[in-house]
Design a protein around this motif. Structure first.
Motif, PDB file in Angstrom:
ATOM      1  N   VAL A  14      27.889  55.002  59.403  1.00  0.00           N
ATOM      2  CA  VAL A  14      29.331  54.926  59.590  1.00  0.00           C
ATOM      3  C   VAL A  14      29.973  54.295  58.357  1.00  0.00           C
ATOM      4  CG1 VAL A  14      31.204  53.964  60.979  1.00  0.00           C
ATOM      5  CG2 VAL A  14      29.102  54.742  62.096  1.00  0.00           C
ATOM      6  N   ARG A  15      30.886  55.023  57.717  1.00  0.00           N
ATOM      7  CA  ARG A  15      31.604  54.486  56.570  1.00  0.00           C
ATOM      8  C   ARG A  15      32.871  53.781  57.064  1.00  0.00           C
ATOM      9  NH1 ARG A  15      27.211  55.375  55.240  1.00  0.00           N
ATOM     10  NH2 ARG A  15      26.483  56.841  53.663  1.00  0.00           N
ATOM     11  N   LYS A  16      33.370  52.867  56.263  1.00  0.00           N
ATOM     12  CA  LYS A  16      34.552  52.108  56.660  1.00  0.00           C
ATOM     13  C   LYS A  16      35.634  52.242  55.598  1.00  0.00           C
ATOM     14  CE  LYS A  16      31.960  49.030  59.629  1.00  0.00           C
ATOM     15  NZ  LYS A  16      31.695  47.645  60.068  1.00  0.00           N
ATOM     16  N   THR A  17      36.892  52.267  56.066  1.00  0.00           N
ATOM     17  CA  THR A  17      38.015  52.532  55.173  1.00  0.00           C
ATOM     18  C   THR A  17      38.714  51.227  54.779  1.00  0.00           C
ATOM     19  OG1 THR A  17      38.327  54.672  56.239  1.00  0.00           O
ATOM     20  CG2 THR A  17      40.143  53.845  54.897  1.00  0.00           C
ATOM     21  N   PHE A  18      38.867  51.043  53.473  1.00  0.00           N
ATOM     22  CA  PHE A  18      39.505  49.852  52.916  1.00  0.00           C
ATOM     23  C   PHE A  18      40.490  50.256  51.830  1.00  0.00           C
ATOM     24  CE2 PHE A  18      35.524  48.240  54.594  1.00  0.00           C
ATOM     25  CZ  PHE A  18      35.823  46.958  55.027  1.00  0.00           C
ATOM     26  N   ARG A  19      41.331  49.312  51.461  1.00  0.00           N
ATOM     27  CA  ARG A  19      42.104  49.444  50.238  1.00  0.00           C
ATOM     28  C   ARG A  19      42.087  48.098  49.518  1.00  0.00           C
ATOM     29  NH1 ARG A  19      48.352  49.931  52.436  1.00  0.00           N
ATOM     30  NH2 ARG A  19      48.580  47.790  53.197  1.00  0.00           N
ATOM     31  N   GLN A  20      42.211  48.160  48.225  1.00  0.00           N
ATOM     32  CA  GLN A  20      42.243  46.928  47.446  1.00  0.00           C
ATOM     33  C   GLN A  20      43.589  46.249  47.654  1.00  0.00           C
ATOM     34  OE1 GLN A  20      42.740  46.346  42.884  1.00  0.00           O
ATOM     35  NE2 GLN A  20      40.598  46.908  43.222  1.00  0.00           N
ATOM     36  N   TYR A  21      43.549  44.979  48.025  1.00  0.00           N
ATOM     37  CA  TYR A  21      44.780  44.211  48.206  1.00  0.00           C
ATOM     38  C   TYR A  21      45.190  43.524  46.911  1.00  0.00           C
ATOM     39  CZ  TYR A  21      47.979  40.563  49.795  1.00  0.00           C
ATOM     40  OH  TYR A  21      49.059  39.737  49.939  1.00  0.00           O
ATOM     41  N   ALA A  22      44.196  43.020  46.191  1.00  0.00           N
ATOM     42  CA  ALA A  22      44.473  42.286  44.961  1.00  0.00           C
ATOM     43  C   ALA A  22      43.186  42.133  44.161  1.00  0.00           C
ATOM     44  CB  ALA A  22      45.048  40.908  45.287  1.00  0.00           C
ATOM     45  N   ILE A  23      43.360  41.689  42.934  1.00  0.00           N
ATOM     46  CA  ILE A  23      42.224  41.266  42.112  1.00  0.00           C
ATOM     47  C   ILE A  23      42.340  39.761  41.934  1.00  0.00           C
ATOM     48  CG2 ILE A  23      41.127  41.408  39.842  1.00  0.00           C
ATOM     49  CD1 ILE A  23      42.084  44.312  39.726  1.00  0.00           C
ATOM     50  N   LEU A  24      41.276  39.059  42.265  1.00  0.00           N
ATOM     51  CA  LEU A  24      41.243  37.614  42.117  1.00  0.00           C
ATOM     52  C   LEU A  24      40.626  37.276  40.764  1.00  0.00           C
ATOM     53  CD1 LEU A  24      39.956  36.593  45.666  1.00  0.00           C
ATOM     54  CD2 LEU A  24      42.294  37.115  44.910  1.00  0.00           C
ATOM     55  N   GLU A  25      41.296  36.430  40.025  1.00  0.00           N
ATOM     56  CA  GLU A  25      40.790  36.032  38.709  1.00  0.00           C
ATOM     57  C   GLU A  25      40.567  34.525  38.692  1.00  0.00           C
ATOM     58  OE1 GLU A  25      42.322  37.803  34.920  1.00  0.00           O
ATOM     59  OE2 GLU A  25      42.894  35.723  34.520  1.00  0.00           O
ATOM     60  N   PHE A  26      39.360  34.129  38.293  1.00  0.00           N
ATOM     61  CA  PHE A  26      39.017  32.713  38.249  1.00  0.00           C
ATOM     62  C   PHE A  26      37.894  32.502  37.246  1.00  0.00           C
ATOM     63  CE2 PHE A  26      36.726  34.832  41.653  1.00  0.00           C
ATOM     64  CZ  PHE A  26      35.411  34.450  41.464  1.00  0.00           C
ATOM     65  N   SER A  27      37.611  31.257  36.991  1.00  0.00           N
ATOM     66  CA  SER A  27      36.551  30.909  36.048  1.00  0.00           C
ATOM     67  C   SER A  27      35.441  30.180  36.782  1.00  0.00           C
ATOM     68  CB  SER A  27      37.114  30.018  34.937  1.00  0.00           C
ATOM     69  OG  SER A  27      36.101  29.679  34.013  1.00  0.00           O
ATOM     70  N   ILE A  28      34.200  30.575  36.498  1.00  0.00           N
ATOM     71  CA  ILE A  28      33.045  29.892  37.079  1.00  0.00           C
ATOM     72  C   ILE A  28      31.921  29.898  36.049  1.00  0.00           C
ATOM     73  CG2 ILE A  28      32.014  31.917  38.243  1.00  0.00           C
ATOM     74  CD1 ILE A  28      31.757  29.946  40.716  1.00  0.00           C
ATOM     75  N   HIS A  29      31.277  28.779  35.866  1.00  0.00           N
ATOM     76  CA  HIS A  29      30.244  28.626  34.824  1.00  0.00           C
ATOM     77  C   HIS A  29      30.788  29.059  33.458  1.00  0.00           C
ATOM     78  CE1 HIS A  29      27.540  27.765  38.048  1.00  0.00           C
ATOM     79  NE2 HIS A  29      27.393  29.006  38.447  1.00  0.00           N
ATOM     80  N   ASP A  30      32.021  28.683  33.166  1.00  0.00           N
ATOM     81  CA  ASP A  30      32.664  29.016  31.893  1.00  0.00           C
ATOM     82  C   ASP A  30      32.818  30.520  31.678  1.00  0.00           C
ATOM     83  OD1 ASP A  30      32.923  26.311  31.161  1.00  0.00           O
ATOM     84  OD2 ASP A  30      30.855  26.273  30.446  1.00  0.00           O
ATOM     85  N   THR A  31      32.760  31.276  32.757  1.00  0.00           N
ATOM     86  CA  THR A  31      32.922  32.729  32.686  1.00  0.00           C
ATOM     87  C   THR A  31      34.150  33.128  33.503  1.00  0.00           C
ATOM     88  OG1 THR A  31      30.526  33.063  32.511  1.00  0.00           O
ATOM     89  CG2 THR A  31      31.840  34.964  33.192  1.00  0.00           C
ATOM     90  N   THR A  32      35.033  33.909  32.907  1.00  0.00           N
ATOM     91  CA  THR A  32      36.187  34.421  33.638  1.00  0.00           C
ATOM     92  C   THR A  32      35.755  35.635  34.449  1.00  0.00           C
ATOM     93  OG1 THR A  32      37.736  33.626  31.975  1.00  0.00           O
ATOM     94  CG2 THR A  32      38.518  35.358  33.455  1.00  0.00           C
ATOM     95  N   VAL A  33      36.081  35.597  35.717  1.00  0.00           N
ATOM     96  CA  VAL A  33      35.631  36.635  36.655  1.00  0.00           C
ATOM     97  C   VAL A  33      36.848  37.305  37.278  1.00  0.00           C
ATOM     98  CG1 VAL A  33      34.443  37.008  38.846  1.00  0.00           C
ATOM     99  CG2 VAL A  33      33.483  35.410  37.179  1.00  0.00           C
ATOM    100  N   GLN A  34      36.761  38.614  37.458  1.00  0.00           N
ATOM    101  CA  GLN A  34      37.762  39.366  38.211  1.00  0.00           C
ATOM    102  C   GLN A  34      37.063  40.015  39.402  1.00  0.00           C
ATOM    103  OE1 GLN A  34      39.835  41.976  35.454  1.00  0.00           O
ATOM    104  NE2 GLN A  34      41.339  40.361  35.095  1.00  0.00           N
ATOM    105  N   LEU A  35      37.552  39.707  40.597  1.00  0.00           N
ATOM    106  CA  LEU A  35      36.873  40.129  41.812  1.00  0.00           C
ATOM    107  C   LEU A  35      37.883  40.740  42.783  1.00  0.00           C
ATOM    108  CD1 LEU A  35      34.028  39.973  43.117  1.00  0.00           C
ATOM    109  CD2 LEU A  35      34.682  37.750  44.044  1.00  0.00           C
ATOM    110  N   PRO A  36      37.767  42.045  43.067  1.00  0.00           N
ATOM    111  CA  PRO A  36      38.687  42.662  44.021  1.00  0.00           C
ATOM    112  C   PRO A  36      38.498  42.124  45.443  1.00  0.00           C
ATOM    113  CG  PRO A  36      37.660  44.322  42.630  1.00  0.00           C
ATOM    114  CD  PRO A  36      36.904  43.038  42.409  1.00  0.00           C
ATOM    115  N   VAL A  37      39.591  42.019  46.170  1.00  0.00           N
ATOM    116  CA  VAL A  37      39.569  41.644  47.581  1.00  0.00           C
ATOM    117  C   VAL A  37      40.261  42.758  48.350  1.00  0.00           C
ATOM    118  CG1 VAL A  37      41.712  40.296  47.418  1.00  0.00           C
ATOM    119  CG2 VAL A  37      40.052  39.775  49.221  1.00  0.00           C
ATOM    120  N   TYR A  38      39.818  43.033  49.579  1.00  0.00           N
ATOM    121  CA  TYR A  38      40.196  44.253  50.288  1.00  0.00           C
ATOM    122  C   TYR A  38      40.821  43.981  51.664  1.00  0.00           C
ATOM    123  CZ  TYR A  38      36.955  46.043  46.798  1.00  0.00           C
ATOM    124  OH  TYR A  38      36.319  46.323  45.601  1.00  0.00           O
TER     125      TYR A  38
END
Length: 197
Positions: A80-104
């Motif tokens: 069974v597949r599930k339907t989503f849409r991207q709400y936003a991209i979260l941007e933050f820094s962790i271990h001195d690395t900038t990360v962009q992570l989509p949230v749905y």
């Protein structure tokens, strides 16, 4: 010299005291999570494993909303597949690395009064398949958590999908490639210690 050492000890004690309430809150969160778990029950609860609380994995993320995102089918562990849409991209820094992570947002949950504001954050990281579940972990957020285009993401609250405990029974969303982090997230739930079919 004694005065200097006493001052250092006082500073360390105050830092430890400031961290303790947070650590305690995470331990309580984990205890409640284990107690209320719907799949792992009774004696099997002893097989849960979690990283120690670490406030370094509680990050402030910029919320870059993506209002024109299209609905898409997210792969799952089952048929069974599930339907989503991207709400936003979260941007933050962790271990001195900038990360962009989509949230749905889940299309199915948006019709529920209880879950209409629910945001779904699936991810894998460099611990996946080692100390944590290979197929990834999840974090629950809410639109109401977003304040001034910022949201707190606490990886200490990352949890395993039901498929980590039972094979073939659930259709657990698989994190898209955009949610595969090239950093180590040593926080939240670890591998379930009891083998399953």
């Amino acid at each position: 010299m004694k005065t200097l050492l006493a001052g250092i000890c006082l500073i360390l004690a105050s830092v430890a005291g400031a961290q303790k309430p947070y650590d305690d809150s995470i331990r309580q969160y984990v205890a409640d999570y284990v107690k209320k778990h719907e799949v792992v029950v009774e004696q099997d609860k002893k097989y849960f494993r979690f990283f120690p609380p670490d406030e370094a994995y509680r990050v402030a993320a910029k919320v870059k909303k993506t209002p024109n995102s299209k609905w898409f089918t997210m792969e799952t562990s089952g048929t069974v597949r599930k339907t989503f849409r991207q709400y936003a991209i979260l941007e933050f820094s962790i271990h001195d690395t900038t990360v962009q992570l989509p949230v749905y947002q889940s299309q199915g949950l948006m019709t529920s009064e209880e879950y209409k504001n629910h945001l779904f954050l699936p991810f894998t990281d460099l611990t996946s398949g080692e100390s944590t579940y290979a197929a990834g972990r999840y974090i629950d957020l809410s639109i109401t958590d977003v304040k001034n285009d910022m949201v707190t993401v606490d990886f200490n609250k990352a949890y395993n999908p039901y498929c980590a405990y039972v094979t073939g029974k659930y259709n657990c969303p698989v994190p898209p490639k955009e949610n595969q982090l090239e950093v180590t997230i040593s926080a939240g739930e670890q591998n379930y210690a009891k083998p399953h079919d």
